[in-house]
Write a protein that holds these residues in place. Structure first.
Motif, PDB file in Angstrom:
ATOM      1  N   TRP A  33      81.363  26.290  74.060  1.00 27.08           N
ATOM      2  CA  TRP A  33      81.771  27.414  73.205  1.00 27.08           C
ATOM      3  C   TRP A  33      81.845  28.711  74.010  1.00 27.08           C
ATOM      4  N   ASP A  34      80.902  28.879  74.976  1.00 27.12           N
ATOM      5  CA  ASP A  34      80.871  30.120  75.768  1.00 27.12           C
ATOM      6  C   ASP A  34      81.827  30.077  76.958  1.00 27.12           C
ATOM      7  N   GLY A  35      82.603  28.992  77.067  1.00 25.78           N
ATOM      8  CA  GLY A  35      83.601  28.926  78.128  1.00 25.78           C
ATOM      9  C   GLY A  35      83.085  28.352  79.438  1.00 25.78           C
ATOM     10  N   GLY A  36      81.826  27.914  79.460  1.00 26.97           N
ATOM     11  CA  GLY A  36      81.226  27.446  80.713  1.00 26.97           C
ATOM     12  C   GLY A  36      81.382  25.959  80.986  1.00 26.97           C
ATOM     13  N   GLY A  37      82.219  25.261  80.191  1.00 27.78           N
ATOM     14  CA  GLY A  37      82.339  23.809  80.367  1.00 27.78           C
ATOM     15  C   GLY A  37      83.529  23.404  81.222  1.00 27.78           C
ATOM     16  N   GLY A  69      87.596  24.915  80.985  1.00 23.25           N
ATOM     17  CA  GLY A  69      86.821  26.130  80.760  1.00 23.25           C
ATOM     18  C   GLY A  69      87.246  26.866  79.500  1.00 23.25           C
ATOM     19  N   LEU A  70      87.696  26.095  78.515  1.00 26.46           N
ATOM     20  CA  LEU A  70      88.105  26.699  77.237  1.00 26.46           C
ATOM     21  C   LEU A  70      86.874  27.263  76.517  1.00 26.46           C
ATOM     22  N   ALA A  71      87.130  28.296  75.680  1.00 27.96           N
ATOM     23  CA  ALA A  71      86.033  28.884  74.907  1.00 27.96           C
ATOM     24  C   ALA A  71      86.407  28.954  73.433  1.00 27.96           C
TER      25      ALA A  71
END
Lengths: 185, 355
Positions: free
Chosen positions: B266-270, B274-276
């Motif tokens: 959710w925070d974009g860190g994946g 890197g979607l959020a």
């Protein structure tokens, strides 16, 4: 005065040999928000109904030549006009005419002198009934259509799933690092 | 359409009138209920809503207009057609009757042919109206019935695909079953409809299908990954989506979304993109939290299997590796609500230790 949910304006065929009666009825029909069409005898009524089936027929019983009962019988005998509701318009004390009208297949009656509220109720109910009958008739066709669509959708989904399965299976035998590059990562 | 004999309620204060109408209607094979005044008519209609009411206008106490208005105001009897029985020359009553909601009229003395057609027409109107009100539900049931076999074989294919997808997963078949049930629970808590819940049930087990493409040497490595190995490991998300995407099957479409997005945060860190936030499909956001929960509950080379309370605590409060900010707040909230159910699912579908 219009019915509480008169809906779309309907085309109502007024069959009567008396011009005054036709005019009076047309006035009432227009007041209900519907569109009158006219026939001044039985054969003219049948011709008009065959050419373009109305949504409802207001049919005078006492017409020279072909009477209202015969017109009703013929309308009910033909595929194209069978579903059109027929209201027999007769004299108040004419119980005999009502029985004959019933036998000829008429849907309902109206007595002269025509009462606005009665006309409003009868037209509204019979138009609604006709609409519901049409919807019911369409239902069988709708079911077939929807079954066909769903079948196609499921068929397509299944084929896609099988293709995906084949792709997955192909990878199972294809080990080692090189294939990752081949896949284009 | 309806085998049950229609019930006609006759309301008239004069016994002779009630008797006569009862006789005429009985001859037409209808069931007849009788009421001698307005209050008793309302009582009878409330106890068993009739299919039609024949209502006398002139009654002492509560008149026919009042009865009609009350019947039309009550939800249980709103759709019951009313025929008002009026005096022949009483035009005002008919006008007032229409306004009170009456469907049609009959003049006194009642003519038998008129009674017959009017009752018949209004009963048909009621029956067809009731039938068509259920039309869509009935239609959908029939469609489902007629396509049941094909649906079953389609699902069978999807299940086979799911088994193939789990082939190289470090987890067991029980993990796949648990994921199906967790994701359905979370979807339900989020208020998703039956179609979505059905789709995610069959789509979520495909999340790791891309691991098929990861070399065993990397996938089975006991220790920490080297940076280049980790890069290859991460390709399983994109790889999985590629393997199953491209069609219109709702299961495969959602399966691809889940495969591609279940490691996004959710925070974009994946990864991989890197979607959020809502750029990550909902199904993937649901899958992500379920996957994390199941991983926390499982033994890994680098960690023991945690108890439910500890796993829940890590998800809700974070432990340095897993942080609440990784999850969609709405999904996190839904997970909190269904956490006990997830614990039950985990217990019901435990891993076989014999493997």
């Amino acid at each position: 005065m219009s019915g509480p949910d008169a809906g779309q304006p309907a085309r109502i065929l007024i069959a009567d040999d008396e011009p005054l009666n036709r005019d009076l009825m047309a006035l009432l029909v227009r007041a209900l928000g519907h569109e009158p069409a006219f026939a001044n005898d039985g054969p003219a009524a049948l011709a008009a109904a065959a050419e373009r089936p109305p949504d409802l027929v207001l049919l005078d019983v006492m017409m020279p030549g072909m009477d209202g009962f015969e017109v009703a019988r013929r309308l009910k005998a033909h595929e194209a006009t069978r579903g059109v509701p027929v209201v027999i318009v007769s004299a108040l004390d004419d119980a005999q005419s009502r029985l004959k009208g019933l036998a000829a297949g008429a849907e309902d009656f109206l007595s002269r002198p025509v009462d606005r509220s009665e006309l409003a109720a009868r037209v509204r109910n019979l138009l609604r009934l006709k609409r519901l009958q049409d919807e019911l008739a369409a239902q069988a066709a709708t079911l077939e259509h929807r079954v066909r669509l769903r079948t196609e959708e499921l068929d397509r989904g299944q084929r896609e799933a099988i293709q995906a399965l084949l792709r997955v299976a192909a990878h199972k035998d294809d080990r080692g690092g090189a294939h990752v590059k081949r896949i284009g990562m | 359409m309806n085998e049950r004999k229609p019930l006609v309620l006759v309301v008239d204060d004069e016994e002779a009138n009630r008797r006569m109408l009862q006789m005429m209607l009985g001859a037409e094979n209808y069931r007849v209920a009788l009421a001698a005044d307005g209050p008793r008519a309302l009582e009878s209609a409330a106890a068993e809503p009739p299919d039609l009411v024949l209502l006398d206008v002139m009654m002492p106490g509560m008149d026919g207009f009042e009865v009609a208005a009350r019947l039309k105001a009550a939800p249980a009897t709103r759709h019951v057609p009313i025929i008002m029985v009026t005096a022949l020359d009483d035009r005002d009553s008919r006008l007032q009757g229409l306004k009170a909601g009456a469907e049609d009229f009959l003049a006194k003395p009642v003519d038998r042919a008129e009674l017959t057609v009017r009752v018949r027409n209004l009963l048909k109107l009621k029956e067809y109206g009731d039938f068509l009100a259920d039309h869509n539900r009935i239609l959908e049931e029939k469609v489902r019935e007629r396509t049941r076999e094909l649906t079953a074989s389609y699902r069978e294919t999807i299940l086979t695909l799911n088994r193939a997808a789990a082939y190289k997963d470090e987890e067991t078949g029980a993990h796949v079953a648990r994921i199906s049930f967790y994701t359905v629970e979370i979807a339900a808590a989020l208020g998703m409809d039956a179609e979505f819940r059905d789709t995610i049930h069959y789509a979520s087990p495909m999340h790791d299908v891309g691991k098929i493409a990861i070399p065993d040497a990397i996938l089975g490595k006991p220790g920490k990954f080297e940076p280049h190995e980790w890069e290859i490991m991460k390709t399983h998300a994109t790889m999985g989506a590629k393997l199953i995407a491209g069609g219109n099957s709702p299961y495969l479409k959602m399966g691809a979304e889940i495969a591609l997005g279940h490691h996004e945060r959710w925070d974009g860190g994946g990864y991989p993109a890197g979607l959020a936030g809502e750029a990550i499909p909902l199904a993937a956001r649901i899958m992500q939290i379920c996957d994390v929960y199941d991983a926390l509950r499982s033994k890994r080379p680098y960690k023991p299997a945690f108890e439910h309370t500890r796993a829940l605590e890590i998800i809700l409060k974070g432990d340095g590796r897993t942080m609440p900010g990784h999850f969609d707040p709405a999904v996190l909230d839904a997970f909190g609500k269904r956490a006990e159910r997830c614990a039950e699912i985990h217990a019901e579908h435990a891993d076989e230790t014999a493997r």
